[in-house]
Design a protein around this motif. Structure first.
Motif, PDB file in Angstrom:
ATOM      1  N   TYR A 108      -1.165   0.936 -18.412  1.00  0.00           N
ATOM      2  CA  TYR A 108      -2.484   1.290 -19.056  1.00  0.00           C
ATOM      3  C   TYR A 108      -3.286   1.719 -17.833  1.00  0.00           C
ATOM      4  O   TYR A 108      -3.041   1.112 -16.007  1.00  0.00           O
ATOM      5  N   PHE A 109      -3.090   3.560 -17.750  1.00  0.00           N
ATOM      6  CA  PHE A 109      -4.050   4.179 -16.802  1.00  0.00           C
ATOM      7  C   PHE A 109      -5.859   3.820 -17.027  1.00  0.00           C
ATOM      8  O   PHE A 109      -5.673   4.043 -18.349  1.00  0.00           O
ATOM      9  N   LEU A 110      -6.284   2.648 -16.062  1.00  0.00           N
ATOM     10  CA  LEU A 110      -7.499   2.905 -16.068  1.00  0.00           C
ATOM     11  C   LEU A 110      -8.874   3.654 -15.571  1.00  0.00           C
ATOM     12  O   LEU A 110     -10.212   3.650 -16.426  1.00  0.00           O
ATOM     13  N   ARG A 111      -8.451   4.277 -14.456  1.00  0.00           N
ATOM     14  CA  ARG A 111      -9.049   5.290 -14.012  1.00  0.00           C
ATOM     15  C   ARG A 111      -8.427   5.925 -13.575  1.00  0.00           C
ATOM     16  O   ARG A 111      -7.436   6.120 -13.047  1.00  0.00           O
ATOM     17  N   PRO A 112      -9.089   7.290 -13.659  1.00  0.00           N
ATOM     18  CA  PRO A 112      -8.719   8.484 -12.267  1.00  0.00           C
ATOM     19  C   PRO A 112      -8.660   8.394 -11.497  1.00  0.00           C
ATOM     20  O   PRO A 112      -9.054   7.204 -10.336  1.00  0.00           O
ATOM     21  N   GLY A 113      -7.169   8.217  -9.552  1.00  0.00           N
ATOM     22  CA  GLY A 113      -7.459   8.279  -9.271  1.00  0.00           C
ATOM     23  C   GLY A 113      -7.562   9.595  -9.002  1.00  0.00           C
ATOM     24  O   GLY A 113      -7.615  10.491  -8.574  1.00  0.00           O
ATOM     25  N   ASN A 114      -7.877   9.173  -7.085  1.00  0.00           N
ATOM     26  CA  ASN A 114      -8.233  10.006  -5.934  1.00  0.00           C
ATOM     27  C   ASN A 114      -6.827  10.360  -5.309  1.00  0.00           C
ATOM     28  O   ASN A 114      -6.419   9.129  -3.652  1.00  0.00           O
ATOM     29  N   HIS A 115      -6.418  11.756  -5.099  1.00  0.00           N
ATOM     30  CA  HIS A 115      -5.310  12.057  -4.536  1.00  0.00           C
ATOM     31  C   HIS A 115      -5.917  10.955  -2.617  1.00  0.00           C
ATOM     32  O   HIS A 115      -4.487  11.799  -1.663  1.00  0.00           O
TER      33      HIS A 115
ATOM     34  N   GLN B 154       0.886  -0.845   0.047  1.00  0.00           N
ATOM     35  CA  GLN B 154      -0.182  -0.047   0.243  1.00  0.00           C
ATOM     36  C   GLN B 154       0.862   1.507  -0.504  1.00  0.00           C
ATOM     37  O   GLN B 154       1.095   1.349   1.033  1.00  0.00           O
ATOM     38  N   GLY B 155       0.363   2.377  -1.122  1.00  0.00           N
ATOM     39  CA  GLY B 155       1.266   3.490  -0.807  1.00  0.00           C
ATOM     40  C   GLY B 155       0.351   4.789  -0.267  1.00  0.00           C
ATOM     41  O   GLY B 155      -1.274   4.413  -0.613  1.00  0.00           O
ATOM     42  N   ASP B 156       0.455   5.792  -0.222  1.00  0.00           N
ATOM     43  CA  ASP B 156       0.141   6.904  -0.241  1.00  0.00           C
ATOM     44  C   ASP B 156       0.137   8.047  -1.119  1.00  0.00           C
ATOM     45  O   ASP B 156       0.746   7.502  -2.479  1.00  0.00           O
ATOM     46  N   SER B 157      -0.530   8.692  -0.864  1.00  0.00           N
ATOM     47  CA  SER B 157      -0.924   9.299  -2.377  1.00  0.00           C
ATOM     48  C   SER B 157      -0.899  11.178  -2.199  1.00  0.00           C
ATOM     49  O   SER B 157      -0.868  11.488  -0.941  1.00  0.00           O
ATOM     50  N   GLU B 158      -0.217  12.287  -2.939  1.00  0.00           N
ATOM     51  CA  GLU B 158      -0.312  13.244  -3.000  1.00  0.00           C
ATOM     52  C   GLU B 158      -0.861  14.014  -3.709  1.00  0.00           C
ATOM     53  O   GLU B 158      -0.707  13.254  -4.843  1.00  0.00           O
ATOM     54  N   ASP B 159      -1.494  15.350  -3.438  1.00  0.00           N
ATOM     55  CA  ASP B 159      -1.710  16.022  -3.755  1.00  0.00           C
ATOM     56  C   ASP B 159      -0.967  17.109  -4.477  1.00  0.00           C
ATOM     57  O   ASP B 159      -0.886  17.525  -3.867  1.00  0.00           O
TER      58      ASP B 159
END
Length: 285
Positions: A62-69, A23-28
């Motif tokens: 492949y990018f399948l869906r937008p990610g939520n930051h 698991q990884g965090d996301s950044e905005d």
């Protein structure tokens, strides 16, 4: 190591959550969705955690869906094959149980063989070139208040564009871009980390190459832009805390998609990595 660089390295340092799951965090970064380079870098790190004594030589995603930051990202690694020289891993990135990216990564043992490369193109040197941060500072009075804090953030990846486009008043240009980039501060001697950071940085300023001939940018009204896929080939060893020239071109745009190619050269003119990407560049009425 600078604080902003340390945070980026920590962003790529995934937490194990089970056998071959991370698991990884996301950044905005101020984009509507998760920055694609973040997912690429984390996916490569997840795959690399399941391979010993072999380094990645190619990644196809492949990018399948937008990610939520605002949400973490779960990475599942599938061990496709371990051969005598090559290993292949499949990576699936998910948020809320939905796939946002799928990737295949190939690893190879160190091997000697035939050597050739294309020459490094001519390019203005990085010394004295303004950085993206310098250009952003001039743009801040002209952007909405909601965007200012993100645009003015400290950046671990220093990018010095050559002949940049004004995102607020773009003019039609040839479908080419060049920029020098490096991760600020000194990094550990970890080739996996340097590869993951190059994957992260390779998504900056890439799809805009296919927008150049049309006099628009991702900030232009009624434009819908997004990365659709991304591929990287690692040719030779490099350090991303030293300057690399990112030379890009766009041979074609059609069907609402722009195709982009890139090559990374070190300061000595050695070709260290190559990239390709197709992007959605849709003009909405």
């Amino acid at each position: 190591m600078l604080e902003v660089t340390r945070k980026l390295v920590e962003l790529l340092d995934l937490s194990p959550t089970g056998d071959d799951h991370f698991q990884g965090d996301s950044e905005d970064l101020g984009f509507p969705n998760v920055f694609g380079g973040q997912v690429l870098g984390q996916a490569l790190m997840a795959a690399s955690r399941t391979v010993e004594d072999r380094l990645a030589h190619s990644l196809h995603a492949y990018f399948l869906r937008p990610g939520n930051h605002s949400l973490p990202i779960d990475y599942e690694v599938q061990r496709v094959r371990d051969g005598g020289s090559f290993s292949v891993r499949r990576v699936i990135a998910r948020q809320d149980g939905k796939e946002i990216l799928t990737a295949a990564v190939s690893f190879q043992v160190a091997e000697e063989g035939f050597e050739h490369q294309m020459d490094m193109p001519s390019a203005e040197g990085y010394e004295g070139l303004p950085s993206e941060s310098d250009y952003v500072e001039k743009l801040l009075p002209h952007v909405p208040d909601a965007m200012k804090s993100k645009l003015a953030r400290n950046r671990p990846v220093e990018i010095r564009p050559i002949d940049p486009v004004n995102p607020l008043k773009p003019e039609k240009k040839a479908p080419t871009k060049q920029s020098w980039l490096r991760v600020q501060g000194e990094l550990p001697n970890d080739p996996i980390l340097h590869r993951c950071l190059l994957a992260y940085a390779s998504d900056f300023t890439f799809l805009g190459t296919s927008l150049n001939p049309h006099g628009v940018t991702f900030m232009s009204r009624n434009m819908q832009v997004a990365s659709l896929d991304h591929a990287i080939w690692f040719h030779r060893e490099f350090r991303i805390d030293d300057w690399l020239l990112y030379d890009k071109d766009s041979p074609s745009a059609a069907g609402g998609r722009g195709f982009n190619r890139g090559n990374f050269f070190n300061r000595d003119g050695v070709l260290v990595a190559s990239t390709t990407q197709e992007a959605l560049i849709r003009k909405r009425s």
